[in-house]
Design an enzyme around this catalytic site. Structure first.
Site, mmCIF file in Angstrom:
data_model
loop_
_atom_site.group_PDB
_atom_site.id
_atom_site.type_symbol
_atom_site.label_atom_id
_atom_site.label_comp_id
_atom_site.label_asym_id
_atom_site.label_seq_id
_atom_site.Cartn_x
_atom_site.Cartn_y
_atom_site.Cartn_z
ATOM 1 N N CYS A 1 0.839 -1.207 0.000
ATOM 2 C CA CYS A 1 0.000 0.000 0.000
ATOM 3 C C CYS A 1 0.876 1.260 0.000
ATOM 4 O O CYS A 1 1.611 1.484 -0.950
ATOM 5 C CB CYS A 1 -0.997 -0.035 1.161
ATOM 6 S SG CYS A 1 -2.335 1.173 0.943
ATOM 7 N N HIS B 1 -3.971 -4.670 0.090
ATOM 8 C CA HIS B 1 -3.478 -5.237 1.346
ATOM 9 C C HIS B 1 -3.541 -6.768 1.300
ATOM 10 O O HIS B 1 -4.593 -7.334 1.581
ATOM 11 C CB HIS B 1 -4.314 -4.703 2.518
ATOM 12 C CG HIS B 1 -4.016 -3.286 2.845
ATOM 13 N ND1 HIS B 1 -2.979 -2.916 3.680
ATOM 14 C CD2 HIS B 1 -4.580 -2.128 2.422
ATOM 15 C CE1 HIS B 1 -2.936 -1.600 3.764
ATOM 16 N NE2 HIS B 1 -3.890 -1.099 3.013
ATOM 17 N N GLU C 1 -2.462 -8.799 3.358
ATOM 18 C CA GLU C 1 -2.747 -9.309 4.709
ATOM 19 C C GLU C 1 -4.232 -9.275 5.039
ATOM 20 O O GLU C 1 -4.663 -9.857 6.031
ATOM 21 C CB GLU C 1 -1.937 -8.508 5.750
ATOM 22 C CG GLU C 1 -2.440 -7.097 6.055
ATOM 23 C CD GLU C 1 -1.988 -6.014 5.072
ATOM 24 O OE1 GLU C 1 -1.517 -6.366 3.971
ATOM 25 O OE2 GLU C 1 -2.125 -4.817 5.401
#
Lengths: 198, 255
Positions: free
Chosen positions: A78, A178, A180
């Site tokens: 990001c 993202h 994650e």
């Protein structure tokens, strides 16, 4: 060697990134010490928030030169990806200059800004980072700035004009979304990053 | 293409998800982390955790619990309830929450929005708004968690929506109080009016009862996401069935 390290940029998603590696059974540690980070086998540069604050955090910890000389696989996430570029239009911030190009605002014509939510990857170039990731897979974005597509683009995403969702230049990778927080697709990309061998 | 988001909302008390009228007659639905994981596995695009006891009890959301949620989940989640200061927000975001949502504290102290945006960025600051049609216009209410403390503010909803965006809010969740709990559909006319005032993502809340209500709010008000609680907790519909229905209606959802 210090395994997987996450550069502490003082931003909010450090824990989420570490937990994502935990879920893969890989241990990642967080540090702001350039001496420790430069010995990492894999280095993550996370980031959320403003580009100027991100660059200030790197400067405060003396991480800029370390990142510029790091030769093993590096993944910017990001804002962390945006900091790899030459400059961001966000408050005209000079960035690391590891990737050629500039970061521009997401067009208000595209829809609501921030571009927030799940959008699709349009794979432009095969790469080990994308092993097992299908064209059209959804990943989670939240950002107001982005890089144009170019020869470094591995996958693009459309929101207004297409922008670079995943990039690679030699040992340096970046994800505008993202991983994650991108479910099984994101987990696959992080797993692949642990195996890339530039 | 950007997918429309389906967002289950979990009211949490002492780590458990509860349902029912706030402050009276709570019924425990299940463990918050187990339920969150189940919704994520079923295809929820995002979760909102509303700590229903933090705010009235004047305490902060439990950071250790936020951290357990962040460890388990691989989709984004927002924490709401009891966030009154930059320190409160820091604590929750550092524990792994992706966004924080503030409602009454933003009304009491609008400068808090700017302070949060300056520190954490616009992308993680959500403003929750409780909007009530009083017969002439939509009015913003505050402290809606406790019926005895609920007040009507001086803000008209349309003015507050514009105002919070000038202060940097990154997303708005509009809870349409007249429809909340009725399961008769989202307030599409109101959401359409507010959509036109939003340059940031807008999430609909209040009124979901059937799958067609989701299609109506996406088609009719062009909202980015739809939030719902009881229809998922009561298993009125499953998330996979809802998404499959929406796909048949040609509404873009994440597969």
């Amino acid at each position: 060697m210090a395994g997987i390290m996450i550069a502490d940029t003082g931003c909010a998603n450090l824990a989420s990134v570490r937990f994502a590696f935990d879920r893969l059974g890989a241990q990642a540690r967080i540090s702001n010490d350039p001496g420790v980070l430069q010995n990492a086998e894999r280095l993550i540069l996370p980031g959320v928030g403003a580009a100027s604050a991100g660059m200030a955090a790197l400067a405060a910890n003396g991480l800029q030169d370390m990142l510029r000389s790091y030769a093993r696989p590096l993944l910017g996430i990001c804002l962390g990806m945006q900091l790899l570029y030459q400059q961001s239009a966000e408050a005209k911030t000079k960035c690391l200059g590891l990737i050629t190009g500039t970061i521009e605002p997401v067009s208000q014509d595209a829809g609501p800004v921030p571009h927030m939510g799940w959008n699709t990857l349009d794979i432009k170039k095969q790469d080990p980072l994308l092993g097992g990731v299908k064209n059209g897979a959804y990943v989670y974005f939240v950002h107001s700035y982005a890089a144009k597509t170019d020869t470094q683009t591995l996958a693009s995403t459309n929101y207004g004009p297409p922008f670079s969702a995943i990039i690679r230049k030699d040992n340096i990778y970046g994800c505008q979304f993202h991983p994650e927080r991108s479910g099984p697709v994101g987990a696959q990309i992080l797993r692949n990053f642990l195996d890339v061998n530039p | 293409m950007l997918a429309r988001r389906i967002i289950p909302c979990l009211d949490v008390k002492d780590g458990m998800v509860v349902k029912g009228v706030r402050f009276v007659g709570h019924e425990v639905v299940g463990d918050s982390i187990e339920l969150a994981r189940r919704y994520a596995d079923e295809g929820a695009d995002e979760l909102v955790f509303y700590d229903i006891t933090a705010s009235p009890e004047g305490r902060r959301v439990d950071a250790a619990w936020v951290s357990r949620v962040a460890r388990e989940l691989d989709i984004p989640f927002t924490v709401a309830g009891g966030i009154k200061t930059v320190d409160d927000a820091q604590c929750i975001l550092a524990a792994g929450a992706d966004k924080i949502s503030i409602n009454s504290p933003a009304l009491s102290n609008p400068d808090l929005i700017n302070a949060l945006v300056d520190r954490f960025g616009t992308q993680c600051i959500v403003i929750g708004i409780d909007s009530y049609w009083d017969g002439t216009d939509w009015q913003v209410k505050a402290f809606t968690g406790d019926p005895d403390k609920t007040v009507t503010t001086q803000w008209k909803t349309r003015d507050w929506i514009v105002h919070v965006q000038t202060r940097g809010a990154g997303e708005i969740v509009l809870n349409c109080m007249n429809e909340d709990g009725r399961r008769a559909g989202y307030d599409v006319p109101q959401l359409r009016v507010m959509r036109a005032l939003c340059t940031v993502p807008l999430i609909a809340s209040g009124g979901a009862g059937q799958m067609r209500h989701f299609a109506e709010v996406f088609d009719g008000a062009d909202v980015d996401g739809a939030l719902a609680a009881s229809v998922f907790h009561k298993k009125t519909m499953s998330i996979p069935a809802l998404k499959s229905y929406l796909r048949e209606q040609n509404i873009e959802v994440r597969s």
